[in-house]
Motif scaffolding. Structure first.
Motif, PDB file in Angstrom:
ATOM      1  N   ARG A  93      42.947  29.712  33.424  1.00 25.13           N
ATOM      2  CA  ARG A  93      41.832  30.530  32.927  1.00 25.13           C
ATOM      3  C   ARG A  93      41.627  30.374  31.429  1.00 25.13           C
ATOM      4  NH1 ARG A  93      43.836  35.932  35.676  1.00 25.13           N
ATOM      5  NH2 ARG A  93      45.705  34.986  34.818  1.00 25.13           N
ATOM      6  N   ASN A  94      42.679  29.933  30.715  1.00 27.12           N
ATOM      7  CA  ASN A  94      42.508  29.664  29.291  1.00 27.12           C
ATOM      8  C   ASN A  94      41.544  28.502  29.052  1.00 27.12           C
ATOM      9  OD1 ASN A  94      44.324  31.696  28.650  1.00 27.12           O
ATOM     10  ND2 ASN A  94      46.069  30.305  28.480  1.00 27.12           N
ATOM     11  N   TYR A  95      41.325  27.691  30.101  1.00 28.15           N
ATOM     12  CA  TYR A  95      40.396  26.565  30.023  1.00 28.15           C
ATOM     13  C   TYR A  95      39.080  26.871  30.741  1.00 28.15           C
ATOM     14  CZ  TYR A  95      44.636  24.111  28.625  1.00 28.15           C
ATOM     15  OH  TYR A  95      45.794  23.742  27.967  1.00 28.15           O
ATOM     16  N   GLY A  96      38.958  28.097  31.261  1.00 28.18           N
ATOM     17  CA  GLY A  96      37.728  28.513  31.920  1.00 28.18           C
ATOM     18  C   GLY A  96      37.726  28.338  33.431  1.00 28.18           C
ATOM     19  N   TYR A  97      38.889  28.041  34.028  1.00 30.00           N
ATOM     20  CA  TYR A  97      38.971  27.804  35.471  1.00 30.00           C
ATOM     21  C   TYR A  97      39.889  28.840  36.124  1.00 30.00           C
ATOM     22  CZ  TYR A  97      36.645  23.459  34.366  1.00 30.00           C
ATOM     23  OH  TYR A  97      35.725  22.542  33.913  1.00 30.00           O
ATOM     24  N   ARG A  98      39.420  29.417  37.215  1.00 29.07           N
ATOM     25  CA  ARG A  98      40.171  30.499  37.852  1.00 29.07           C
ATOM     26  C   ARG A  98      41.452  30.009  38.491  1.00 29.07           C
ATOM     27  NH1 ARG A  98      40.332  33.267  42.754  1.00 29.07           N
ATOM     28  NH2 ARG A  98      38.842  31.856  43.725  1.00 29.07           N
ATOM     29  N   LYS A  99      41.416  28.777  39.069  1.00 28.28           N
ATOM     30  CA  LYS A  99      42.583  28.251  39.775  1.00 28.28           C
ATOM     31  C   LYS A  99      42.969  26.875  39.233  1.00 28.28           C
ATOM     32  CE  LYS A  99      40.537  28.500  43.744  1.00 28.28           C
ATOM     33  NZ  LYS A  99      40.268  28.415  45.204  1.00 28.28           N
ATOM     34  N   ASN A 137      38.319  43.398  44.304  1.00 30.53           N
ATOM     35  CA  ASN A 137      39.565  42.971  44.934  1.00 30.53           C
ATOM     36  C   ASN A 137      40.755  43.034  43.980  1.00 30.53           C
ATOM     37  OD1 ASN A 137      39.209  40.798  43.231  1.00 30.53           O
ATOM     38  ND2 ASN A 137      38.775  39.316  44.855  1.00 30.53           N
ATOM     39  N   GLY A 138      40.503  43.435  42.734  1.00 34.69           N
ATOM     40  CA  GLY A 138      41.595  43.616  41.777  1.00 34.69           C
ATOM     41  C   GLY A 138      42.024  42.349  41.065  1.00 34.69           C
ATOM     42  N   LYS A 139      41.481  41.195  41.448  1.00 37.13           N
ATOM     43  CA  LYS A 139      41.872  39.935  40.814  1.00 37.13           C
ATOM     44  C   LYS A 139      41.036  39.706  39.561  1.00 37.13           C
ATOM     45  CE  LYS A 139      43.456  37.589  45.011  1.00 37.13           C
ATOM     46  NZ  LYS A 139      43.281  36.413  45.889  1.00 37.13           N
ATOM     47  N   VAL A 140      41.705  39.370  38.480  1.00 33.57           N
ATOM     48  CA  VAL A 140      41.004  39.147  37.223  1.00 33.57           C
ATOM     49  C   VAL A 140      40.423  37.741  37.200  1.00 33.57           C
ATOM     50  CG1 VAL A 140      41.206  39.163  34.724  1.00 33.57           C
ATOM     51  CG2 VAL A 140      42.581  40.737  36.077  1.00 33.57           C
ATOM     52  N   GLU A 141      39.114  37.655  36.990  1.00 35.19           N
ATOM     53  CA  GLU A 141      38.448  36.363  36.964  1.00 35.19           C
ATOM     54  C   GLU A 141      38.507  35.754  35.559  1.00 35.19           C
ATOM     55  OE1 GLU A 141      37.293  35.059  39.678  1.00 35.19           O
ATOM     56  OE2 GLU A 141      37.555  36.802  40.954  1.00 35.19           O
ATOM     57  N   ALA A 142      38.246  34.453  35.491  1.00 38.33           N
ATOM     58  CA  ALA A 142      38.173  33.777  34.198  1.00 38.33           C
ATOM     59  C   ALA A 142      36.825  34.052  33.561  1.00 38.33           C
ATOM     60  CB  ALA A 142      38.363  32.270  34.385  1.00 38.33           C
ATOM     61  N   SER A 143      36.821  34.377  32.262  1.00 34.14           N
ATOM     62  CA  SER A 143      35.556  34.602  31.567  1.00 34.14           C
ATOM     63  C   SER A 143      35.382  33.656  30.389  1.00 34.14           C
ATOM     64  CB  SER A 143      35.466  36.046  31.076  1.00 34.14           C
ATOM     65  OG  SER A 143      36.434  36.301  30.079  1.00 34.14           O
ATOM     66  N   ALA A 144      36.409  32.860  30.081  1.00 32.92           N
ATOM     67  CA  ALA A 144      36.282  31.870  29.011  1.00 32.92           C
ATOM     68  C   ALA A 144      35.345  30.768  29.482  1.00 32.92           C
ATOM     69  CB  ALA A 144      37.652  31.278  28.667  1.00 32.92           C
ATOM     70  N   PRO A 145      34.566  30.180  28.570  1.00 30.72           N
ATOM     71  CA  PRO A 145      33.665  29.090  28.972  1.00 30.72           C
ATOM     72  C   PRO A 145      34.450  27.909  29.517  1.00 30.72           C
ATOM     73  CG  PRO A 145      33.820  29.240  26.579  1.00 30.72           C
ATOM     74  CD  PRO A 145      34.491  30.454  27.132  1.00 30.72           C
TER      75      PRO A 145
END
Length: 250
Positions: free
Chosen positions: A207-213, A150-158
């Motif tokens: 996302r810097n904290y690991g959460y997408r929203k 869908n083109g949306k970048v997901e969070a990958s940080a823990p």
């Protein structure tokens, strides 16, 4: 009438950014507008930039050659700043995306903000806080995963646990101030208002904290009451005395 797409200038400090992240960077920039200016700065004779050379044509990024005129001086930084100012004065852009982990670009960001431009920063975890905090929004490259279909970048940080989130004094103060500033007499604030308030006062990306929203981060912190009415999410600061009393009872 459809609102025209925002025009973004993507300026890359190739000496201080990994080429392996260019796809997720572009996917992220696409959330804010179209990157109709794409430039990467560096001494392209240096073997250090071989990985960048491999992706320039694939992603239509224009390489800007800068020779090292003297030892210890970064000519690429100067060229990038000059180009940014030229683009600013041309008045045909809506924002800048700057990819670097170098705090030397902080004065440039502040100058762009003074002219009302949005500045989206991207850098590694080693990026000094002055540059991070100066940007309208800064996203750590380690926090960006691969873009799905869908083109949306997901969070990958823990994901940071609730205890860690509550122990981050700056984050807690920022969230509580945003909730308080938009609350009514009953203390409830719409989450979108909270997000806007945070965006106005600081560089922030959940996302810097690991959460997408933002909603996921707010719920995980366990600092706020959350309710949903239709598509609208409301948040309210938990009564701290009541929370403390419950903990004492336990």
């Amino acid at each position: 009438m459809t609102e025209p797409e925002k025009r973004i200038a993507l300026l890359i400090d190739a000496d201080n950014a990994p080429a392996s992240k260019i796809d997720v960077i572009l996917a992220e920039v696409a959330r804010y507008g179209v990157a109709n200016v794409r430039r990467a700065y560096g001494n392209w004779k240096s073997p250090h930039l071989k990985q960048w050379e491999a992706v320039l044509h694939e992603y239509a990024i224009r390489p800007i050659q800068q020779f090292a005129y003297s030892t210890g001086k970064n000519a690429s930084d100067m060229a990038m700043v000059i180009d940014a100012m030229d683009l600013l004065y041309a008045r045909n852009l809506d924002g800048f995306a700057i990819v670097t982990s170098d705090a030397d670009f902080t004065p440039l960001v502040m100058r762009l903000l003074t002219d009302g431009e949005k500045v989206y920063g991207f850098g590694e975890k080693k990026t000094p806080s002055p540059f991070v905090n100066a940007c309208s929004k800064f996203t750590y490259l380690e926090a960006l995963g691969a873009p799905p279909d869908n083109g949306k970048v997901e969070a990958s940080a823990p994901k940071k646990a609730a205890q860690d989130l509550r122990g981050d004094a700056r984050l807690v103060q920022m969230l509580r101030s945003a909730v308080d500033s938009g609350s009514g007499d009953d203390g409830w604030t719409r989450l979108d208002v909270v997000g806007s308030q945070i965006g106005n006062q600081a560089s922030f990306d959940p996302r810097n904290y690991g959460y997408r929203k933002l909603s996921d981060l707010v719920k995980a912190s366990d600092l706020f009451e959350v309710k949903q009415e239709g598509k609208t999410i409301w948040v309210r600061d938990k009564p701290r005395k009541r929370v403390a009393a419950k903990k004492t009872a336990v």
